[in-house]
Design a protein around this motif. Structure first.
Motif, mmCIF file in Angstrom:
data_model
loop_
_atom_site.group_PDB
_atom_site.id
_atom_site.type_symbol
_atom_site.label_atom_id
_atom_site.label_comp_id
_atom_site.label_asym_id
_atom_site.label_seq_id
_atom_site.Cartn_x
_atom_site.Cartn_y
_atom_site.Cartn_z
ATOM 1 N N ASN A 479 0.820 -1.211 0.000
ATOM 2 C CA ASN A 479 0.000 0.000 0.000
ATOM 3 C C ASN A 479 0.851 1.256 0.000
ATOM 4 N N PHE A 480 1.913 1.268 0.786
ATOM 5 C CA PHE A 480 2.799 2.415 0.847
ATOM 6 C C PHE A 480 4.234 1.922 0.701
ATOM 7 N N PRO A 481 4.777 1.829 -0.510
ATOM 8 C CA PRO A 481 6.153 1.356 -0.700
ATOM 9 C C PRO A 481 7.152 2.387 -0.186
ATOM 10 N N VAL A 482 8.315 1.922 0.200
ATOM 11 C CA VAL A 482 9.362 2.792 0.713
ATOM 12 C C VAL A 482 9.977 3.561 -0.443
ATOM 13 N N ILE A 483 9.949 4.891 -0.354
ATOM 14 C CA ILE A 483 10.491 5.732 -1.432
ATOM 15 C C ILE A 483 11.701 6.529 -0.959
ATOM 16 N N GLY A 484 12.123 6.326 0.291
ATOM 17 C CA GLY A 484 13.292 7.039 0.777
ATOM 18 C C GLY A 484 13.439 6.847 2.273
ATOM 19 N N ARG A 485 14.419 7.534 2.840
ATOM 20 C CA ARG A 485 14.642 7.483 4.270
ATOM 21 C C ARG A 485 14.753 8.901 4.798
ATOM 22 N N CYS A 486 14.533 9.039 6.109
ATOM 23 C CA CYS A 486 14.610 10.368 6.711
ATOM 24 C C CYS A 486 15.172 10.246 8.116
ATOM 25 N N ARG A 487 15.637 11.367 8.630
ATOM 26 C CA ARG A 487 16.180 11.458 9.982
ATOM 27 C C ARG A 487 15.469 12.589 10.709
ATOM 28 N N ALA A 488 15.049 12.328 11.958
ATOM 29 C CA ALA A 488 14.323 13.336 12.740
ATOM 30 C C ALA A 488 15.300 14.396 13.244
ATOM 31 N N LEU A 489 15.040 15.646 12.866
ATOM 32 C CA LEU A 489 15.854 16.756 13.367
ATOM 33 C C LEU A 489 15.453 17.134 14.792
ATOM 34 N N TYR A 490 14.168 16.949 15.118
ATOM 35 C CA TYR A 490 13.656 17.284 16.443
ATOM 36 C C TYR A 490 12.743 16.157 16.904
ATOM 37 N N HIS A 501 4.805 9.381 16.975
ATOM 38 C CA HIS A 501 5.858 10.123 17.673
ATOM 39 C C HIS A 501 7.219 9.663 17.166
ATOM 40 N N MET A 502 8.218 10.519 17.343
ATOM 41 C CA MET A 502 9.575 10.191 16.933
ATOM 42 C C MET A 502 10.546 10.894 17.860
ATOM 43 N N GLY A 503 11.711 10.295 18.022
ATOM 44 C CA GLY A 503 12.758 10.879 18.832
ATOM 45 C C GLY A 503 13.782 11.587 17.965
ATOM 46 N N GLU A 504 14.534 12.449 18.593
ATOM 47 C CA GLU A 504 15.549 13.199 17.851
ATOM 48 C C GLU A 504 16.589 12.242 17.273
ATOM 49 N N ASN A 505 16.960 12.483 15.989
ATOM 50 C CA ASN A 505 17.947 11.680 15.248
ATOM 51 C C ASN A 505 17.455 10.272 14.933
ATOM 52 N N GLU A 506 16.165 10.002 15.101
ATOM 53 C CA GLU A 506 15.635 8.689 14.777
ATOM 54 C C GLU A 506 15.549 8.514 13.257
ATOM 55 N N GLU A 507 15.988 7.338 12.788
ATOM 56 C CA GLU A 507 15.959 7.011 11.360
ATOM 57 C C GLU A 507 14.637 6.315 11.026
ATOM 58 N N MET A 508 14.009 6.719 9.908
ATOM 59 C CA MET A 508 12.727 6.137 9.506
ATOM 60 C C MET A 508 12.685 6.020 7.984
ATOM 61 N N GLN A 509 11.730 5.218 7.502
ATOM 62 C CA GLN A 509 11.498 5.066 6.070
ATOM 63 C C GLN A 509 10.383 6.008 5.622
ATOM 64 N N ILE A 510 10.531 6.572 4.432
ATOM 65 C CA ILE A 510 9.509 7.461 3.878
ATOM 66 C C ILE A 510 8.563 6.630 3.022
ATOM 67 N N LEU A 511 7.265 6.715 3.311
ATOM 68 C CA LEU A 511 6.264 5.981 2.548
ATOM 69 C C LEU A 511 5.497 6.883 1.596
ATOM 70 N N GLU A 512 5.390 8.172 1.925
ATOM 71 C CA GLU A 512 4.612 9.087 1.093
ATOM 72 C C GLU A 512 5.171 10.492 1.257
#
Length: 547
Positions: A479-490, A501-512
């Motif tokens: 439904n939502f393929p991974v199109i990139g990655r991101c890092r939380a600045l805050y 929710h997300m923590g600072e500097n947490e790495e995640m996948q971008i779906l949309e």
């Protein structure tokens, strides 16, 4: 030692002292009332503090760690301590305050009565003194007149110019004055005797009795104050063991904190159950065969070719949101499936087990209710006067239907759990097999074909190889393929439905990507998905663009 003997002439001071004693009792009573108010206010503040820091329903899951449970136990003990302060206030108000109030009223009544009696005795003595003074003045006046009459008679008797009749007249007047003087003298003597008797009785009997009553009243007041102070001490002494028990409970809660256990709880909560990715096989271009996708997920910081984003966009699976309100709208992707297949394996099994436990608990309640209804039916059957057994048939039927429904639901979720455990075992087995193939000693590097669900872009890498009917999980990722990655600045706290929710500097996948409303859909490492503010993250898309 008696006030009547020692303080016979200190009536005014004794009267003032007893009034000050009553004033002190009233002041002591005011102190107890304010003390009660302070204890009640303290108890209310403690309870309000506990309420403010007690976990909300959405935070209850956070209290599964030993440190959080210790804090929760501490809150409970503090709440119990607040209850003990309420007990202190209630006992002081209900016992000591009442005793002091009754004492004040009793002292006022007794003091008024005794002072009235003392005033009456003083008035009687005062009237006796006035009568004595009046009799004394009368005696003095008669004595003066008798002396004067005697002197006049003597002068008349010596005067040769006066007749015998005139001299006799002076003699008769003298005799009358002398007799009147004797009567006044006798009356004065009698009055002074009466006064001395009354005065002696006043200072030795009557007033000492009044002084003694005032002394007894004041000593009673002092003893009652002593008793009330001891009652206050006893009231607090009785709650000290309970408060100490609460303090010991807090100490036990602190002793129960176990960092090792909490670390295990973190693993149990967030472990996905996915196998570790296999080693990537070497593919020799000299064979003339094109690269084929593997079943290994890409490293988190490696970008994919640009056609990944294009294929993800052209696949039509990335749905456009209608403004920021799309964040709060209902979506099938955001809703948990009935079998929790959209969760990672370990989390899915935990959710299924919780659901099974909940169903079993409900079945236990229904069985208990059924037993109660059947016992009641037997009672009605043995004694029709108490009720008609047929009236319970409907309840029995409803209970049977509920139990049947719960059994079916239990069977269904037990099947889901067995399926989840079976899949997890097969995934581990498949992972081991693929790893053994990739590390075999043969000359040719084996190739593992990745199976993709229908509609998944060819260049999109899945997390694991689907096996035996695992298409439902693949559909969820599709439904939502991974199109990139991101890092939380805050850091960001999710406060609305659909956000995560997300923590600072947490790495995640971008779906949309951000559709212009300021939100980007991401997937975290624990498998949870949701929206985060675009301005809070640094994005790296697989086509090489950086935002």
């Amino acid at each position: 030692m008696s006030w009547g003997t020692e303080l016979w002439d200190q009536w005014d001071n004794v009267s003032s002292l007893t009034q000050r004693g009553i004033d002190f009792c009233e002041r002591f009573n005011h102190f107890l009332k304010e003390r009660t108010a302070v204890e009640m206010e303290y108890a209310r503040n403690l309870k309000r503090l506990v309420k403010n820091f007690s976990p909300k329903k959405k935070e209850e899951d956070e209290f599964s760690f030993t440190w959080s449970r210790a804090f929760l136990d501490m809150l409970k003990e503090v709440y119990d301590m607040a209850g003990q302060h309420e007990v202190i206030a209630e006992n002081i108000q209900g016992t000591v305050n009442k005793n002091v109030s009754d004492l004040v009223q009793e002292l006022k009544t007794d003091r008024k009565k005794n002072l009235q009696e003392g005033a009456r005795l003083q008035d009687v003595l005062r009237q006796s003194v006035q009568s004595l003074e009046k009799t004394k003045r009368k005696y003095e006046r008669s004595h003066f007149e008798s002396e004067k009459a005697l002197d006049n008679y003597r002068k008349a008797d010596a005067d040769i110019n006066l007749s015998r009749a005139e001299v006799e007249k002076y003699r008769m007047t003298m005799n009358q004055k002398v007799q009147l003087n004797e009567e006044c003298k006798s009356e004065y003597a009698t009055q002074i005797q009466n006064y001395n008797h009354q005065q002696n009785e006043y200072y030795t009997m009557s007033m000492p009795q009044v002084f003694q009553l005032l002394q007894d009243m004041d000593e009673k007041r002092i003893l009652k104050i002593q008793e009330c102070i001891l009652q206050c001490a006893e009231i607090e002494k009785n709650v000290i063991p309970i408060i100490n028990t609460c303090i010991e409970g807090i100490a036990r809660a602190a002793a129960n904190i176990d960092p090792t256990q909490d670390s295990k709880s973190v693993i149990e909560r967030y472990k996905s159950g996915f196998p570790i990715p296999d080693d990537l096989p070497f593919e020799d271009l000299s064979t003339g065969q094109p690269f084929e996708p593997t079943n290994n997920p890409l490293p988190s910081r490696v970008n994919t070719p640009s056609n990944t984003v294009k294929s993800a966009t052209l696949s039509g699976k990335s749905k456009k949101r209608g403004g920021i309100f799309g964040l709060f709208g209902s979506s099938k992707v955001d809703e948990l499936k009935e079998d929790f297949s959209d969760l990672p394996p370990n989390q899915r099994k935990r959710k299924l087990q919780q659901k099974i436990d909940s169903i079993k608990k409900e079945m236990y309640k229904e069985n208990q209710e059924r037993e109660g209804i059947m016992k009641l039916k037997d009672v009605y059957a043995s004694n029709p006067a108490l009720g008609d057994p047929s009236t319970l048939e409907k309840k029995i039927e409803e209970n049977s239907q509920k139990l049947d429904g719960l059994r079916q639901e239990l069977s269904k979720y037990e099947g889901y759990l067995a399926e989840a455990e079976g899949k997890n075992a097969r995934r581990h087995s498949a992972s081991e097999d693929s790893h053994s193939l990739s590390t075999s000693g043969s000359g040719d590097t084996p190739h593992i074909q990745q199976v993709s669900a229908p509609g998944t872009p060819h260049n999109q890498h899945n997390v694991y190889q689907p096996i035996d009917g695992d298409e439902d999980v693949e559909d969820d990722f599709d439904n939502f393929p991974v199109i990139g990655r991101c890092r939380a600045l805050y850091a960001f706290e999710a406060i609305n439905e659909g956000s995560v929710h997300m923590g600072e500097n947490e790495e995640m996948q971008i779906l949309e990507q951000d559709q212009g409303d300021g939100w980007t859909r991401v997937r975290k490492n624990d498998g949870s998905e949701g929206f985060v503010p675009t301005s809070y993250i640094e994005c790296h898309y697989y086509d090489g663009d950086q935002v």
